[in-house]
Design a protein around this motif. Structure first.
Motif, PDB file in Angstrom:
ATOM      1  N   ALA A  51       0.998  -1.694  -0.181  1.00  0.00           N
ATOM      2  CA  ALA A  51       0.236  -0.312  -0.052  1.00  0.00           C
ATOM      3  C   ALA A  51       0.802   1.241   0.193  1.00  0.00           C
ATOM      4  CB  ALA A  51      -0.997   0.324   1.501  1.00  0.00           C
ATOM      5  N   ASP A  52       2.380   1.347   0.911  1.00  0.00           N
ATOM      6  CA  ASP A  52       2.951   1.944   0.687  1.00  0.00           C
ATOM      7  C   ASP A  52       3.532   2.620  -0.425  1.00  0.00           C
ATOM      8  OD1 ASP A  52       2.128   2.582   3.373  1.00  0.00           O
ATOM      9  OD2 ASP A  52       4.298   1.509   4.318  1.00  0.00           O
ATOM     10  N   TYR A  53       4.179   1.727  -1.086  1.00  0.00           N
ATOM     11  CA  TYR A  53       4.357   1.727  -2.488  1.00  0.00           C
ATOM     12  C   TYR A  53       3.863   2.140  -3.934  1.00  0.00           C
ATOM     13  CZ  TYR A  53       6.299   0.107  -7.139  1.00  0.00           C
ATOM     14  OH  TYR A  53       7.191   0.150  -8.340  1.00  0.00           O
ATOM     15  N   LEU A  54       1.653   2.288  -3.503  1.00  0.00           N
ATOM     16  CA  LEU A  54       1.616   1.924  -4.795  1.00  0.00           C
ATOM     17  C   LEU A  54       0.904   3.485  -4.110  1.00  0.00           C
ATOM     18  CD1 LEU A  54      -1.238  -0.600  -4.840  1.00  0.00           C
ATOM     19  CD2 LEU A  54       0.254   0.599  -6.467  1.00  0.00           C
ATOM     20  N   LYS A  55       0.852   4.253  -2.974  1.00  0.00           N
ATOM     21  CA  LYS A  55       1.001   5.878  -2.549  1.00  0.00           C
ATOM     22  C   LYS A  55       1.598   6.602  -3.212  1.00  0.00           C
ATOM     23  CE  LYS A  55      -0.456   9.048   1.509  1.00  0.00           C
ATOM     24  NZ  LYS A  55      -1.312   9.196   0.708  1.00  0.00           N
ATOM     25  N   ALA A  56       3.022   5.676  -2.683  1.00  0.00           N
ATOM     26  CA  ALA A  56       4.162   6.615  -3.591  1.00  0.00           C
ATOM     27  C   ALA A  56       4.967   6.780  -4.857  1.00  0.00           C
ATOM     28  CB  ALA A  56       5.768   6.362  -3.108  1.00  0.00           C
ATOM     29  N   LYS A  57       4.495   5.211  -5.319  1.00  0.00           N
ATOM     30  CA  LYS A  57       4.801   5.347  -6.984  1.00  0.00           C
ATOM     31  C   LYS A  57       3.708   6.356  -8.283  1.00  0.00           C
ATOM     32  CE  LYS A  57       8.570   3.231  -6.275  1.00  0.00           C
ATOM     33  NZ  LYS A  57      10.410   4.910  -7.355  1.00  0.00           N
ATOM     34  N   TYR A  58       2.293   6.167  -7.233  1.00  0.00           N
ATOM     35  CA  TYR A  58       1.202   5.728  -7.931  1.00  0.00           C
ATOM     36  C   TYR A  58      -0.548   6.823  -8.184  1.00  0.00           C
ATOM     37  CZ  TYR A  58       3.590   2.611 -11.152  1.00  0.00           C
ATOM     38  OH  TYR A  58       4.626   1.538 -11.716  1.00  0.00           O
ATOM     39  N   GLU A  59      -0.134   7.429  -6.723  1.00  0.00           N
ATOM     40  CA  GLU A  59      -1.396   8.189  -6.616  1.00  0.00           C
ATOM     41  C   GLU A  59      -1.665   9.061  -7.304  1.00  0.00           C
ATOM     42  OE1 GLU A  59      -2.680   9.474  -2.143  1.00  0.00           O
ATOM     43  OE2 GLU A  59      -0.715   9.801  -2.972  1.00  0.00           O
ATOM     44  N   ASP A  60      -1.203   9.171  -7.840  1.00  0.00           N
ATOM     45  CA  ASP A  60      -1.414  11.201  -8.991  1.00  0.00           C
ATOM     46  C   ASP A  60      -2.062  10.194 -10.664  1.00  0.00           C
ATOM     47  OD1 ASP A  60      -0.940  12.432  -6.889  1.00  0.00           O
ATOM     48  OD2 ASP A  60       0.878  12.779  -8.200  1.00  0.00           O
ATOM     49  N   SER A  61      -1.561   8.713 -10.551  1.00  0.00           N
ATOM     50  CA  SER A  61      -1.855   7.641 -11.435  1.00  0.00           C
ATOM     51  C   SER A  61      -2.717   6.972 -11.655  1.00  0.00           C
ATOM     52  CB  SER A  61      -0.999   7.921 -12.312  1.00  0.00           C
ATOM     53  OG  SER A  61      -0.441   6.499 -12.332  1.00  0.00           O
ATOM     54  N   VAL A  62      -2.881   6.181 -10.184  1.00  0.00           N
ATOM     55  CA  VAL A  62      -4.453   5.223 -10.442  1.00  0.00           C
ATOM     56  C   VAL A  62      -5.557   5.545  -9.294  1.00  0.00           C
ATOM     57  CG1 VAL A  62      -2.403   3.696 -11.447  1.00  0.00           C
ATOM     58  CG2 VAL A  62      -3.021   3.935  -9.246  1.00  0.00           C
ATOM     59  N   GLU A  63      -6.682   4.223  -9.277  1.00  0.00           N
ATOM     60  CA  GLU A  63      -6.949   4.799  -8.299  1.00  0.00           C
ATOM     61  C   GLU A  63      -6.776   3.447  -7.095  1.00  0.00           C
ATOM     62  OE1 GLU A  63     -12.034   3.558  -6.917  1.00  0.00           O
ATOM     63  OE2 GLU A  63     -11.770   4.108  -9.108  1.00  0.00           O
ATOM     64  N   ILE A  64      -6.227   3.669  -6.180  1.00  0.00           N
ATOM     65  CA  ILE A  64      -5.713   2.705  -5.174  1.00  0.00           C
ATOM     66  C   ILE A  64      -7.193   2.527  -3.965  1.00  0.00           C
ATOM     67  CG2 ILE A  64      -4.616   2.075  -3.090  1.00  0.00           C
ATOM     68  CD1 ILE A  64      -2.549   4.451  -4.467  1.00  0.00           C
ATOM     69  N   ARG A  65      -7.995   1.186  -4.282  1.00  0.00           N
ATOM     70  CA  ARG A  65      -8.541   0.784  -3.604  1.00  0.00           C
ATOM     71  C   ARG A  65      -7.937  -0.380  -2.385  1.00  0.00           C
ATOM     72  NH1 ARG A  65     -13.698  -0.891  -7.732  1.00  0.00           N
ATOM     73  NH2 ARG A  65     -13.790   0.999  -7.308  1.00  0.00           N
ATOM     74  N   ARG A  66      -8.077  -0.145  -1.440  1.00  0.00           N
ATOM     75  CA  ARG A  66      -7.463  -0.596   0.124  1.00  0.00           C
ATOM     76  C   ARG A  66      -8.171  -2.088   1.114  1.00  0.00           C
ATOM     77  NH1 ARG A  66      -5.435   4.392  -0.672  1.00  0.00           N
ATOM     78  NH2 ARG A  66      -3.336   4.276  -0.114  1.00  0.00           N
ATOM     79  N   TYR A  67      -7.336  -2.736   1.288  1.00  0.00           N
ATOM     80  CA  TYR A  67      -8.662  -3.558   2.017  1.00  0.00           C
ATOM     81  C   TYR A  67      -8.511  -4.197   2.908  1.00  0.00           C
ATOM     82  CZ  TYR A  67     -10.957  -3.958  -3.111  1.00  0.00           C
ATOM     83  OH  TYR A  67     -10.989  -4.022  -4.353  1.00  0.00           O
ATOM     84  N   PRO A  68      -9.057  -4.417   4.145  1.00  0.00           N
ATOM     85  CA  PRO A  68      -8.621  -4.970   5.065  1.00  0.00           C
ATOM     86  C   PRO A  68      -7.542  -6.443   5.611  1.00  0.00           C
ATOM     87  CG  PRO A  68     -10.599  -3.797   5.653  1.00  0.00           C
ATOM     88  CD  PRO A  68     -10.269  -4.687   4.350  1.00  0.00           C
ATOM     89  N   THR A  69      -7.953  -6.974   4.212  1.00  0.00           N
ATOM     90  CA  THR A  69      -7.461  -8.245   4.059  1.00  0.00           C
ATOM     91  C   THR A  69      -7.830  -8.387   2.710  1.00  0.00           C
ATOM     92  OG1 THR A  69      -9.274 -10.100   3.466  1.00  0.00           O
ATOM     93  CG2 THR A  69      -8.786  -9.225   6.303  1.00  0.00           C
ATOM     94  N   GLN A  70      -6.112  -9.428   2.107  1.00  0.00           N
ATOM     95  CA  GLN A  70      -5.804  -9.588   1.074  1.00  0.00           C
ATOM     96  C   GLN A  70      -6.677 -10.501   0.416  1.00  0.00           C
ATOM     97  OE1 GLN A  70      -3.012  -9.019  -0.752  1.00  0.00           O
ATOM     98  NE2 GLN A  70      -3.757 -10.146  -2.237  1.00  0.00           N
ATOM     99  N   GLU A  71      -7.837 -11.783   0.965  1.00  0.00           N
ATOM    100  CA  GLU A  71      -8.231 -12.183   0.322  1.00  0.00           C
ATOM    101  C   GLU A  71      -9.831 -11.004  -0.122  1.00  0.00           C
ATOM    102  OE1 GLU A  71     -10.755 -14.674   3.133  1.00  0.00           O
ATOM    103  OE2 GLU A  71     -11.788 -16.484   1.465  1.00  0.00           O
ATOM    104  N   GLU A  72      -9.638 -10.103   0.318  1.00  0.00           N
ATOM    105  CA  GLU A  72     -10.630  -9.087  -0.448  1.00  0.00           C
ATOM    106  C   GLU A  72     -10.265  -8.377  -1.341  1.00  0.00           C
ATOM    107  OE1 GLU A  72     -12.940  -6.707   2.814  1.00  0.00           O
ATOM    108  OE2 GLU A  72     -11.221  -7.856   3.888  1.00  0.00           O
ATOM    109  N   VAL A  73      -9.098  -8.587  -1.451  1.00  0.00           N
ATOM    110  CA  VAL A  73      -8.238  -8.150  -2.411  1.00  0.00           C
ATOM    111  C   VAL A  73      -8.920  -9.036  -4.311  1.00  0.00           C
ATOM    112  CG1 VAL A  73      -6.213  -6.875  -3.338  1.00  0.00           C
ATOM    113  CG2 VAL A  73      -6.809  -6.919  -1.219  1.00  0.00           C
ATOM    114  N   THR A  74      -7.841 -10.398  -3.879  1.00  0.00           N
ATOM    115  CA  THR A  74      -8.311 -11.268  -4.781  1.00  0.00           C
ATOM    116  C   THR A  74      -9.894 -11.643  -5.107  1.00  0.00           C
ATOM    117  OG1 THR A  74      -7.969 -13.266  -3.238  1.00  0.00           O
ATOM    118  CG2 THR A  74      -6.377 -12.479  -4.288  1.00  0.00           C
ATOM    119  N   MET A  75     -10.450 -11.330  -4.523  1.00  0.00           N
ATOM    120  CA  MET A  75     -12.269 -11.420  -4.700  1.00  0.00           C
ATOM    121  C   MET A  75     -12.209 -10.909  -5.599  1.00  0.00           C
ATOM    122  SD  MET A  75     -15.119 -11.226  -1.870  1.00  0.00           S
ATOM    123  CE  MET A  75     -14.586 -13.062  -1.135  1.00  0.00           C
TER     124      MET A  75
END
Length: 255
Positions: A144-168
């Motif tokens: 999450a820190d990597y995405l925020k630092a590198k791509y916050e201005d170009s992508v929509e970052i969706r954060r989830y409590p668990t990895q299972e919810e991300v893959t779902m």
């Protein structure tokens, strides 16, 4: 059979380096048991996995008795500070941000991270190539820190409590891609819902991902840190981490 033999070899190696101890200090270790094969809950309700086996070997060599408890990843640091747990062993990377609030031992493993998307995806891993895309990630992680630092201005970052919810959400088409630990990604590809997905772009090896995975400890707990580091040095010298890596992953992640 290979896993059984690898486990037996690791056990014999451990017996050679662990001193006889009548009574060892008990330590409560927090982990989020949702990351097979690193740590997960088996059919008997036990927390098992590569990091659990390695953690138990480190604890034994450090003359500590470790009791594992399942804690959500984003609650681990808070529970450590509140003294509900004594240590964190949950693939938590050593970062400058985390070191402001807790201490870490030296690292005991490090695995690269990666973008994951559908096979055949035309995603280009660059600021321009990802522009307007929706990327999923587990909150509270170095991903999450990597995405925020590198791509916050170009992508929509969706954060989830668990990895299972991300893959779902990736499988359900709500995400264009996700960022995940490469070993966890490789294991997910073997499951029915992970088939048809793969890594996109190169493995991610950025300072933002930290200096490797260490044991998280409360600030000032120097005696416990010294014990854990003694255990890490002992099992490393005995080659136990490499044997456990072969047992759980079929490859040596220490190469």
């Amino acid at each position: 059979m290979k896993k059984i033999l690898a486990g037996a070899v690791a056990a014999v190696a451990l017996l050679a380096v662990v001193p006889a101890q009548a009574a060892m200090k008990e330590v409560t270790v927090g982990t989020e048991a949702a990351y097979a094969p690193f740590e997960y809950v088996d059919t008997n309700g036990q927390i098992v996995g590569f990091e659990v086996d390695l953690g138990n070997a480190i604890c034994a060599a450090a003359e500590l008795k470790c009791n594992w408890v399942n804690v959500p990843f984003d609650a681990l640091i808070a529970q450590l500070q509140e003294k509900k747990i004594d240590a964190i062993m949950s693939s938590m990377s050593i970062t400058e941000k985390r070191q402001q609030t807790i201490d870490f031992t030296k690292k005991y493993f490090q695995v690269p991270n990666a973008f994951v998307a559908k096979k055949g995806s035309d995603l280009e891993i660059s600021e321009e190539g990802l522009k307007g895309k929706v990327i999923g990630v587990q909150s509270g992680t170095t991903n999450a820190d990597y995405l925020k630092a590198k791509y916050e201005d170009s992508v929509e970052i969706r954060r989830y409590p668990t990895q299972e919810e991300v893959t779902m959400d990736l499988v359900n088409g709500r995400l264009d891609a996700m960022v995940v630990d490469s070993v966890i990604g490789s294991e997910w590809f073997k499951k029915p819902d992970g088939q048809g997905y793969g890594f996109v772009g190169p493995m991610l090896r950025d300072p933002l991902f930290g200096q490797g995975v260490g044991v998280g400890l409360r600030k000032g707990d120097d005696a416990l840190k010294a014990q854990f580091e003694k255990g890490i040095d002992t099992v490393m010298a005995a080659g136990i981490p490499q044997q456990l890596s072969q047992k759980w992953f079929g490859v040596n992640i220490y190469e």
